[in-house]
Write an enzyme that holds these catalytic residues in place. Structure first.
Site, PDB file in Angstrom:
ATOM      1  N   HIS A 132       0.594  -0.919   0.161  1.00 47.55           N
ATOM      2  CA  HIS A 132      -0.001  -0.014   0.241  1.00 47.55           C
ATOM      3  C   HIS A 132       1.168   1.122  -0.330  1.00 47.55           C
ATOM      4  O   HIS A 132       0.578   2.570  -0.700  1.00 47.55           O
ATOM      5  CB  HIS A 132      -0.626   0.155   1.443  1.00 47.55           C
ATOM      6  CG  HIS A 132      -2.300   0.000   0.816  1.00 47.55           C
ATOM      7  ND1 HIS A 132      -3.659   0.034   0.005  1.00 47.55           N
ATOM      8  CD2 HIS A 132      -2.768   2.013   1.530  1.00 47.55           C
ATOM      9  CE1 HIS A 132      -3.654   0.969   0.012  1.00 47.55           C
ATOM     10  NE2 HIS A 132      -4.025   1.907   0.877  1.00 47.55           N
ATOM     11  N   ARG A 142       1.328   2.717  -3.546  1.00 53.24           N
ATOM     12  CA  ARG A 142       0.161   3.309  -4.313  1.00 53.24           C
ATOM     13  C   ARG A 142      -0.095   4.964  -3.278  1.00 53.24           C
ATOM     14  O   ARG A 142      -0.178   6.273  -3.948  1.00 53.24           O
ATOM     15  CB  ARG A 142      -1.109   2.297  -3.020  1.00 53.24           C
ATOM     16  CG  ARG A 142      -2.179   2.880  -3.871  1.00 53.24           C
ATOM     17  CD  ARG A 142      -3.988   2.058  -3.254  1.00 53.24           C
ATOM     18  NE  ARG A 142      -4.378   2.756  -2.953  1.00 53.24           N
ATOM     19  CZ  ARG A 142      -6.129   3.479  -3.746  1.00 53.24           C
ATOM     20  NH1 ARG A 142      -5.801   2.872  -4.955  1.00 53.24           N
ATOM     21  NH2 ARG A 142      -7.183   3.776  -3.568  1.00 53.24           N
ATOM     22  N   HIS A 182     -11.015   6.306  -5.061  1.00 52.86           N
ATOM     23  CA  HIS A 182     -12.325   7.052  -2.884  1.00 52.86           C
ATOM     24  C   HIS A 182     -13.620   7.295  -3.979  1.00 52.86           C
ATOM     25  O   HIS A 182     -13.278   8.194  -4.574  1.00 52.86           O
ATOM     26  CB  HIS A 182     -10.755   7.708  -2.564  1.00 52.86           C
ATOM     27  CG  HIS A 182      -9.516   7.438  -2.065  1.00 52.86           C
ATOM     28  ND1 HIS A 182      -8.723   9.084  -1.691  1.00 52.86           N
ATOM     29  CD2 HIS A 182      -9.089   7.028  -2.029  1.00 52.86           C
ATOM     30  CE1 HIS A 182      -7.372   8.073  -1.394  1.00 52.86           C
ATOM     31  NE2 HIS A 182      -8.002   6.897  -1.421  1.00 52.86           N
ATOM     32  N   TYR A 185      -2.899  12.906   1.615  1.00 47.07           N
ATOM     33  CA  TYR A 185      -2.197  13.394   0.470  1.00 47.07           C
ATOM     34  C   TYR A 185      -1.619  14.921   0.382  1.00 47.07           C
ATOM     35  O   TYR A 185      -0.570  14.527  -0.222  1.00 47.07           O
ATOM     36  CB  TYR A 185      -2.480  12.722  -0.328  1.00 47.07           C
ATOM     37  CG  TYR A 185      -2.674  11.102  -0.819  1.00 47.07           C
ATOM     38  CD1 TYR A 185      -1.380  10.456  -0.126  1.00 47.07           C
ATOM     39  CD2 TYR A 185      -3.966  10.567  -0.866  1.00 47.07           C
ATOM     40  CE1 TYR A 185      -1.456   9.224  -0.257  1.00 47.07           C
ATOM     41  CE2 TYR A 185      -3.913   9.025  -0.783  1.00 47.07           C
ATOM     42  CZ  TYR A 185      -2.929   8.572  -0.602  1.00 47.07           C
ATOM     43  OH  TYR A 185      -2.841   7.155  -0.637  1.00 47.07           O
TER      44      TYR A 185
END
Length: 297
Positions: free
Chosen positions: A243, A246, A269, A278
């Site tokens: 992950h 990603r 999402h 982010y």
């Protein structure tokens, strides 16, 4: 004939009606089983829908205290409480008023991306350790999908041969069976096509694209195990997981000016709030650059 137990009915509901992922179904179903087992001892009687409708905040606090004895962190306890609430809503009705219980405070963590050269080194190390050339090609292709296209590990291993032949984009089915379109870099396309040519089991539209060593679907655990070994060899943090690749995809795109809404679509999402984390990652990265490079930092 006996009715299936409530936790089993709940798991079936999550999979069939809510279209939750297999991981979520397993986790929430397990919580429902634990809650019912605890309440049977706690109440000294059968746990029916009617009984669950009378569950109090004190009952739920007792359950969470019991689970805390197993070493649950605040984050795990919060997830457990969320699963309990979902099960109770299912058991006694969506409109039922549940006991008011404040969950533990959870400090929201910021994903830890890895640098581009570390992502490439990780993929190279994993593929170099593979037993056979076609397995090396498979692992390289899967890891490039995670870092180069932002796929979840479950999405990557869930692809079928129907994605071939590849073009500039690829349709990916993510959580809750939602399909999104992701662009494919030439390097990612080349890696997938190289694997498809070498796969000894062939590639057919209805079969998994990525195969295990014996020809069955590739288990996600294979990649997780390989990454654990590779990160140790490279001296990378234990936060370097499938992950994390990603996360790195998202962070590096944002750092190059990607729009949050566009990033939300690429990542699949459901909510923009999931993508906004982010921005904190990118700010943290800029601060690190400043501290390391500025003579007055």
């Amino acid at each position: 004939m006996n009715q299936p137990a409530l936790p089993l009915l709940y798991a079936q509901h999550l999979a069939r009606d809510r279209r939750r992922s297999a991981h979520t179904v397993r986790a929430y179903g397990a919580t429902a089983e634990r809650l019912v087992a605890f309440l049977q001892k706690h109440w000294g009687g059968p746990v029916t829908r009617d009984a669950l409708g009378k569950a109090s905040a004190a009952d739920l606090r007792a359950y969470l205290a019991h689970r805390r004895e197993d070493g649950l962190t605040n984050a795990s306890a919060a997830r457990e409480l969320s699963a309990v609430r979902g099960f109770l809503k299912f058991a006694v009705g969506e409109d039922a008023e549940l006991p008011r219980l404040k969950g533990p405070r959870v400090k929201k963590g910021v994903p830890r991306p890895i640098a581009p050269h570390e992502a490439v080194a990780l993929a190279e190390t994993v593929s170099e350790e593979a037993r056979e050339p076609w397995l090396a090609a498979r692992d390289w292709a899967v890891l490039l999908l995670l870092y180069g296209a932002g796929l979840r590990i479950g999405e990557a291993v869930g692809l079928t041969g129907a994605v071939l032949p590849l073009g500039a984009t690829m349709a990916v089915t993510g959580k809750r069976d939602k399909t999104r379109i992701v662009p494919l870099l030439p390097q990612v396309r080349d890696a997938i096509e190289a694997y498809a040519r070498q796969c000894p089991y062939g590639v057919s539209r209805d079969a998994p694209l990525f195969r295990g060593a014996k020809g069955g679907p590739m288990p996600p655990g294979v990649i997780r195990k390989s990454i654990r070994a590779a990160r140790t060899a490279l001296g990378l943090s234990d936060r370097t997981t499938p992950h994390a690749l990603r996360h790195s995809f998202a962070t590096h795109l944002l750092g190059r000016g990607a729009d949050l809404r566009a990033l939300q679509e690429l990542l699949g999402h459901a909510s923009l709030s999931s993508t906004q984390i982010y921005t904190a990652v990118d700010a943290a990265h800029l601060l690190d650059v400043y501290r390391n490079a500025h003579p007055r930092a």
